[in-house]
Design an enzyme around this catalytic site. Structure first.
Site, short mmCIF file in Angstrom:
data_model
loop_
_atom_site.label_atom_id
_atom_site.label_comp_id
_atom_site.label_asym_id
_atom_site.label_seq_id
_atom_site.Cartn_x
_atom_site.Cartn_y
_atom_site.Cartn_z
N ASN A 88 0.94 -0.96 0.26
CA ASN A 88 0.01 -0.10 0.07
C ASN A 88 0.83 1.23 0.04
OD1 ASN A 88 -1.93 -1.86 0.25
ND2 ASN A 88 -2.19 -1.48 2.51
N HIS A 105 5.78 -0.55 -2.91
CA HIS A 105 5.07 0.12 -4.03
C HIS A 105 5.16 1.80 -3.69
CE1 HIS A 105 2.96 -3.74 -5.12
NE2 HIS A 105 4.04 -3.66 -5.36
N THR A 172 -4.69 -8.88 0.44
CA THR A 172 -3.96 -8.94 -0.91
C THR A 172 -4.66 -9.95 -1.63
OG1 THR A 172 -1.92 -8.81 -2.14
CG2 THR A 172 -2.10 -9.86 0.14
N1 APR Z 1 -10.73 -7.25 4.77
C1 APR Z 1 -10.02 -8.16 4.21
N2 APR Z 1 -9.61 -8.23 2.85
C2 APR Z 1 -10.06 -7.63 2.01
C3 APR Z 1 -11.38 -6.40 2.38
C4 APR Z 1 -11.50 -6.39 3.79
N3 APR Z 1 -12.29 -5.40 4.42
N4 APR Z 1 -11.60 -5.85 1.57
C5 APR Z 1 -10.99 -6.41 0.27
N5 APR Z 1 -10.05 -7.62 0.58
C6 APR Z 1 -9.38 -8.31 -0.09
C7 APR Z 1 -10.00 -8.76 -1.38
O1 APR Z 1 -10.87 -9.89 -1.42
C8 APR Z 1 -8.71 -8.93 -2.35
O2 APR Z 1 -8.22 -10.30 -2.33
O3 APR Z 1 -8.32 -7.63 -0.39
C9 APR Z 1 -7.71 -7.78 -1.63
C10 APR Z 1 -7.56 -6.56 -2.64
O4 APR Z 1 -6.78 -7.03 -3.67
P1 APR Z 1 -6.48 -6.21 -4.61
O5 APR Z 1 -7.30 -5.18 -5.02
O6 APR Z 1 -5.80 -6.90 -6.09
O7 APR Z 1 -5.20 -5.18 -4.04
P2 APR Z 1 -3.57 -5.61 -3.73
O8 APR Z 1 -3.61 -7.09 -3.52
O9 APR Z 1 -3.10 -4.76 -2.66
O10 APR Z 1 -3.08 -5.05 -5.24
C11 APR Z 1 -1.58 -5.44 -5.21
O11 APR Z 1 -1.40 -4.20 -7.17
O12 APR Z 1 -2.26 -2.62 -8.68
C12 APR Z 1 -1.31 -3.05 -7.79
O13 APR Z 1 0.25 -1.46 -7.01
C13 APR Z 1 -1.16 -1.95 -6.82
O14 APR Z 1 -0.13 -2.47 -4.62
C14 APR Z 1 -1.29 -2.76 -5.48
C15 APR Z 1 -1.11 -4.11 -6.04
#
Ligand code: APR
Length: 230
Positions: A88, A105, A172
């Site tokens: 994040n 990131h 994530t």
């Molecule tokens: N509690 C727990 N998990 C959650 C919640 C919540 N309230 N809300 C969403 N999630 C989960 C979703 O189920 C999903 O698996 O968080 C995850 C979010 O996934 P992404 O939207 O893909 O985000 P992330 O994994 O952080 O993305 C990684 O991608 O675009 C790049 O640089 C950006 O750092 C980012 C990277």
């Protein structure tokens, strides 16, 4: 000697603070084209669009508050030797009180010279505009890692994964590498949980606990503080 704990977080840990995730329903990548707002090519083509994308997210970060998951993670530091490795770009872990936060990131509250990546600045204004320049006169850009750019602190993050006794991976989708590959650096013997609202197949010996970050993370933290298994 305190036990080593590693927290690996993604956008889902900040979702309940009102910050958008990327790939969920309503996620940022459902609304914006990644290559237009989060790539060097997009920056070259339309820097105004990129700056306004991050200005909008920065305003959201500045008005967001850390949630119960961030606070529980910070509370761990009273009992364990804790490192947070996050994908994040917000500062909610720091504002909750976590003292070691590794931003793979980058950080949305920092700016950097578009010519010299070593020239970075803490942003004191909520927005970055065209004409905001570094000390060498080049346009400032958000100090974040765009697609196609090198992820930061990977070697350091791998080391923390390899010597942690307890690991929580929270919020994530594990779809973006090399960050997602860090999980396989964890020791076989370490106690590993992965927390998400969406069902997922737990990789590399992790135990999956389905639920929201603000429910499940405090539960794990309280169990660890009381010396119990979640
Ligand atoms: N509690 C727990 N998990 C959650 C919640 C919540 N309230 N809300 C969403 N999630 C989960 C979703 O189920 C999903 O698996 O968080 C995850 C979010 O996934 P992404 O939207 O893909 O985000 P992330 O994994 O952080 O993305 C990684 O991608 O675009 C790049 O640089 C950006 O750092 C980012 C990277």
């Amino acid at each position: 000697m305190k036990e080593k704990v590693l927290i690996f977080s993604g956008s889902g840990v900040s979702a309940e603070s009102g910050l958008r995730t990327f790939r969920d329903m309503g996620g940022l990548w459902n609304e914006y084209a990644v290559e237009e707002v989060a790539s060097p090519e997009g920056w070259t083509k339309n820097p105004e669009l990129v700056l306004s994308f991050y200005n909008e997210r920065r305003r959201a970060v500045l008005s967001a508050k850390p949630n119960e998951a961030h606070s529980a993670i910070a509370r761990l530091e009273d009992f364990f030797d804790v490192v947070v490795v996050t994908q994040n770009i917000d500062d909610l872990h720091e504002r909750a009180g976590s003292s070691i936060v590794i931003h793979l990131h980058g950080e949305i509250l920092r700016a950097r010279s578009s010519l010299d990546p070593n020239l970075t600045y803490q942003l004191d204004a909520p927005t970055l505009e065209i004409g905001d320049i570094c000390e060498k006169g080049s346009q400032l850009r958000p100090d974040v890692v765009w697609f196609g750019e090198e992820v930061r602190f990977m070697r350091e993050a791998e080391k923390h994964f390899a010597n942690a006794e307890k690991i929580i991976t929270v919020g994530t989708s594990l779809t973006v590498h090399p960050a997602a590959g860090l999980l396989k650096k964890a020791k076989f013997s370490s106690e590993k949980y992965i927390v998400s609202v969406d069902a997922m197949h737990p990789p590399y010996g992790h135990r999956f606990l389905r639920g929201s970050a603000t429910t499940v993370v405090p539960h794990i933290v309280n169990c660890w503080i009381e010396g119990r298994k979640p």
